[in-house]
Scaffold this motif. Structure first.
Motif, short mmCIF file in Angstrom:
data_model
loop_
_atom_site.label_atom_id
_atom_site.label_comp_id
_atom_site.label_asym_id
_atom_site.label_seq_id
_atom_site.Cartn_x
_atom_site.Cartn_y
_atom_site.Cartn_z
N GLU A 1 -5.62 -0.30 -7.15
CA GLU A 1 -5.62 0.90 -7.97
C GLU A 1 -6.96 1.04 -8.67
OE1 GLU A 1 -1.69 1.44 -10.22
OE2 GLU A 1 -1.88 -0.72 -9.91
N ASN B 1 -2.89 -5.51 -7.16
CA ASN B 1 -1.49 -5.85 -7.42
C ASN B 1 -1.20 -5.82 -8.92
OD1 ASN B 1 -0.85 -6.13 -4.71
ND2 ASN B 1 -1.43 -8.27 -4.68
N GLY B 2 -1.76 -4.83 -9.61
CA GLY B 2 -1.49 -4.62 -11.02
C GLY B 2 -2.28 -5.51 -11.97
N ASP C 1 -0.86 -6.16 3.99
CA ASP C 1 -0.52 -4.74 3.97
C ASP C 1 0.19 -4.32 2.68
OD1 ASP C 1 -1.65 -4.38 6.45
OD2 ASP C 1 0.24 -4.66 7.53
N ASN C 2 0.76 -5.26 1.95
CA ASN C 2 1.48 -4.95 0.72
C ASN C 2 0.57 -4.98 -0.51
OD1 ASN C 2 3.94 -4.68 2.07
ND2 ASN C 2 4.25 -6.88 2.05
N THR C 3 -0.70 -5.28 -0.33
CA THR C 3 -1.62 -5.34 -1.46
C THR C 3 -1.83 -3.95 -2.02
OG1 THR C 3 -2.76 -7.25 -0.54
CG2 THR C 3 -3.93 -5.99 -2.21
N LYS C 4 -1.68 -3.84 -3.33
CA LYS C 4 -1.85 -2.55 -3.99
C LYS C 4 -3.15 -2.58 -4.78
CE LYS C 4 0.49 0.67 -7.04
NZ LYS C 4 1.64 0.88 -7.92
#
Length: 82
Positions: free
Chosen positions: A9, A44-45, A4-7
């Motif tokens: 973009e 995650n960037g 759930d914390n995976t970002k």
């Protein structure tokens, strides 16, 4: 698995990069599409590449990523199917 914390973009790529991918005669249409998707995302960037899509993500995770990048594509198919 993506937690759930995976970002995830979406980033832009240049027209030149898009053309280089699309004009690569050694790639199949499917590979061209996956290379294009990989070039447009950060997880995650961190940038990912085609091999990451094939080796690091499950089919379900790839669906989540592509749904994020192309939300209208999924909606169109749902509307057609009722």
């Amino acid at each position: 698995m993506l937690d759930d914390n995976t970002k995830i973009e979406e980033i832009g790529i240049t027209v030149r990069m898009q053309q280089q991918i699309a004009n690569n005669k050694s790639l199949s249409e499917n590979e061209i599409g996956l290379h294009g998707i990989a070039a447009k995302i950060l997880v995650n960037g961190a940038p990912i590449v085609y091999d990451d899509l094939l080796d690091c993500f499950t089919t379900e995770e790839l669906v989540k990523i592509t749904d994020f990048l192309f939300p209208e594509a999924g909606k169109g198919s749902d509307e057609k199917n009722g």
